[in-house]
Motif scaffolding. Structure first.
Motif, short mmCIF file in Angstrom:
data_model
loop_
_atom_site.label_atom_id
_atom_site.label_comp_id
_atom_site.label_asym_id
_atom_site.label_seq_id
_atom_site.Cartn_x
_atom_site.Cartn_y
_atom_site.Cartn_z
N ALA A 154 -117.99 -21.06 -33.73
CA ALA A 154 -117.45 -20.83 -35.20
C ALA A 154 -118.01 -22.17 -36.07
CB ALA A 154 -115.91 -21.07 -35.17
N ASP A 155 -118.05 -23.32 -35.33
CA ASP A 155 -118.59 -24.67 -36.04
C ASP A 155 -120.19 -24.37 -36.39
OD1 ASP A 155 -118.18 -27.31 -36.74
OD2 ASP A 155 -119.88 -27.53 -35.47
N LEU A 156 -120.79 -23.80 -35.61
CA LEU A 156 -122.25 -23.85 -35.85
C LEU A 156 -122.40 -22.58 -37.01
CD1 LEU A 156 -125.46 -24.17 -35.52
CD2 LEU A 156 -125.23 -22.49 -33.52
N ALA A 157 -121.71 -21.32 -36.98
CA ALA A 157 -121.84 -20.29 -37.88
C ALA A 157 -121.33 -20.96 -39.26
CB ALA A 157 -121.00 -19.00 -37.56
N GLY A 158 -120.57 -21.91 -39.15
CA GLY A 158 -120.14 -22.40 -40.61
C GLY A 158 -121.31 -23.17 -41.18
N ARG A 159 -122.07 -23.61 -40.57
CA ARG A 159 -123.32 -24.43 -40.96
C ARG A 159 -124.62 -23.40 -41.42
NH1 ARG A 159 -122.47 -29.71 -38.97
NH2 ARG A 159 -120.84 -29.76 -37.40
N VAL A 160 -124.16 -22.21 -41.42
CA VAL A 160 -125.21 -21.33 -41.78
C VAL A 160 -125.11 -20.51 -43.03
CG1 VAL A 160 -126.61 -19.25 -40.97
CG2 VAL A 160 -126.06 -20.93 -39.33
N ARG A 161 -126.13 -20.58 -43.88
CA ARG A 161 -126.03 -19.82 -45.01
C ARG A 161 -127.10 -19.03 -45.37
NH1 ARG A 161 -121.98 -21.93 -44.76
NH2 ARG A 161 -120.45 -22.97 -45.77
N LEU A 162 -126.90 -17.55 -45.77
CA LEU A 162 -127.88 -16.79 -45.78
C LEU A 162 -128.37 -16.59 -47.47
CD1 LEU A 162 -126.46 -14.06 -43.23
CD2 LEU A 162 -128.42 -15.82 -42.86
N LEU A 163 -129.68 -16.30 -47.78
CA LEU A 163 -129.91 -16.28 -49.09
C LEU A 163 -130.21 -14.80 -49.21
CD1 LEU A 163 -132.45 -19.07 -49.38
CD2 LEU A 163 -130.58 -19.14 -50.04
N VAL A 164 -129.37 -14.31 -50.07
CA VAL A 164 -129.32 -12.69 -50.14
C VAL A 164 -129.51 -12.64 -51.72
CG1 VAL A 164 -127.86 -10.73 -50.09
CG2 VAL A 164 -127.55 -12.63 -48.48
N PRO A 165 -130.60 -11.58 -52.19
CA PRO A 165 -130.44 -11.32 -53.63
C PRO A 165 -129.39 -10.80 -54.15
CG PRO A 165 -132.38 -10.31 -52.11
CD PRO A 165 -131.51 -10.87 -51.07
N ALA A 166 -128.98 -11.38 -55.38
CA ALA A 166 -127.90 -10.77 -56.10
C ALA A 166 -127.65 -9.49 -56.18
CB ALA A 166 -127.99 -11.58 -57.43
N SER A 167 -128.75 -8.76 -56.19
CA SER A 167 -128.63 -7.07 -56.58
C SER A 167 -128.27 -6.46 -55.08
CB SER A 167 -130.05 -6.60 -56.80
OG SER A 167 -131.10 -6.95 -55.84
N ALA A 168 -128.49 -7.14 -54.11
CA ALA A 168 -128.21 -6.64 -52.68
C ALA A 168 -126.51 -6.37 -52.64
CB ALA A 168 -128.66 -7.32 -51.55
N GLU A 169 -125.86 -7.43 -53.24
CA GLU A 169 -124.51 -7.55 -53.06
C GLU A 169 -123.69 -6.33 -53.85
OE1 GLU A 169 -122.82 -9.17 -51.02
OE2 GLU A 169 -124.51 -10.18 -50.24
N ARG A 170 -124.78 -5.94 -54.94
CA ARG A 170 -123.95 -4.87 -56.10
C ARG A 170 -124.44 -3.32 -55.56
NH1 ARG A 170 -125.67 -9.00 -59.95
NH2 ARG A 170 -127.74 -7.67 -60.37
N ARG A 171 -125.13 -3.36 -54.47
CA ARG A 171 -125.26 -2.13 -54.09
C ARG A 171 -124.19 -1.45 -53.66
NH1 ARG A 171 -129.83 -2.28 -49.41
NH2 ARG A 171 -128.07 -3.02 -48.61
N PRO A 172 -124.11 0.18 -54.05
CA PRO A 172 -123.08 0.94 -53.49
C PRO A 172 -122.77 0.76 -51.95
CG PRO A 172 -124.68 2.27 -54.41
CD PRO A 172 -125.21 0.88 -54.82
N SER A 173 -121.58 0.71 -51.61
CA SER A 173 -121.30 0.78 -50.10
C SER A 173 -121.64 2.20 -49.58
CB SER A 173 -119.90 0.22 -50.08
OG SER A 173 -118.98 1.24 -50.47
N VAL A 174 -122.08 2.06 -48.50
CA VAL A 174 -122.51 3.25 -47.68
C VAL A 174 -121.41 3.78 -46.75
CG1 VAL A 174 -123.95 4.31 -46.04
CG2 VAL A 174 -125.10 2.88 -47.54
#
Length: 239
Positions: free
Chosen positions: A119-139
């Protein structure tokens, strides 16, 4: 002991005792909490998919099915974090919810100190995601009967909507799934069309698994008109 550690310890206590049952009173005494707290914990584990069932009677109690659970895993914090990062790629696919559930189950059987380190290691990870990807309709998730029919080798009765919205009944023999950037499909042999067809998951209005066994069929992917996509078997991706 916090609740997360107690849930993990509860599973291990029931695993060690199986196939003998443990009463809620015995477990409450073991973990120095109330019977009501233990019953809430057991209900939470059952709802998360842990195969715990209650046996009635004077000598009854709660039993864990050891054949359907994992023992404590020798998985490193880095490996657990890698799983979390890899599963993030399933966002927007029909398997996103199942991926989260699988990761939670893996974490639940890790020793407490290893889980905390992950959990500590995962808290140090950040993913770069295109803004448009977050607005994609859910499948939509894969309908339960579809997965069950694929696993059991049974036929399916579908209520399926075409591109115009007209719904027809189809009896199909499920063969697998096809996934792409925009849509996910059920690949199946359609008895109405006497051939292999791809059914978009978001157009399946209803799915019912039938008792009839589905014959084994082989379909050449080259016969499918999938807009020139390359179809990569999951086995080639290390699955």
């Amino acid at each position: 002991m916090n609740r997360t550690d107690r849930l993990y310890a509860l599973v291990e206590e029931l695993r060690a005792a199986a196939p003998r049952p443990r009463s809620a009173r015995t477990l409450a005494r073991r973990f120095e909490v109330s019977i009501r707290t233990i019953e809430r914990d057991l209900a939470a584990l059952q709802q998360s998919g842990v195969p715990i069932h209650a046996e009635p009677g004077r000598t009854g109690g709660y039993v864990l099915d050891r054949e359907r659970t994992l023992p404590p895993l020798s998985i490193t914090p880095a490996e657990a974090t890698a799983l979390a990062v890899g599963l993030r790629a399933l966002t927007g696919t029909p398997f996103a919810a199942d991926a989260r559930s699988a990761l939670h189950k893996v974490l639940a059987v890790m020793p407490g100190h290893e889980r905390a380190a992950a959990a500590d290691l995962a808290g140090r990870v950040r993913l770069l995601v295109p803004a448009s990807a977050e607005r994609r309709p859910s499948v939509p998730t894969v309908p339960g009967p579809v997965c069950e029919a694929l696993t059991a080798g049974r036929t399916l009765r579908l209520e399926y909507a075409d591109v115009a919205g007209a719904v027809t009944g189809r009896t199909v023999e499920p063969l697998g799934f096809l996934g792409g950037h925009d849509h996910w499909y059920l690949l199946a042999w359609c008895r109405l069309r006497s051939g292999a067809r791809c059914f978009r998951l978001d157009r399946i209005r209803e799915a019912v698994m039938l008792d009839e066994r589905a014959p084994r069929r082989s379909v050449d992917p080259a016969e499918l008109d999938m807009l020139g996509w390359d179809l990569v078997p999951l086995g080639e991706l290390g699955m």
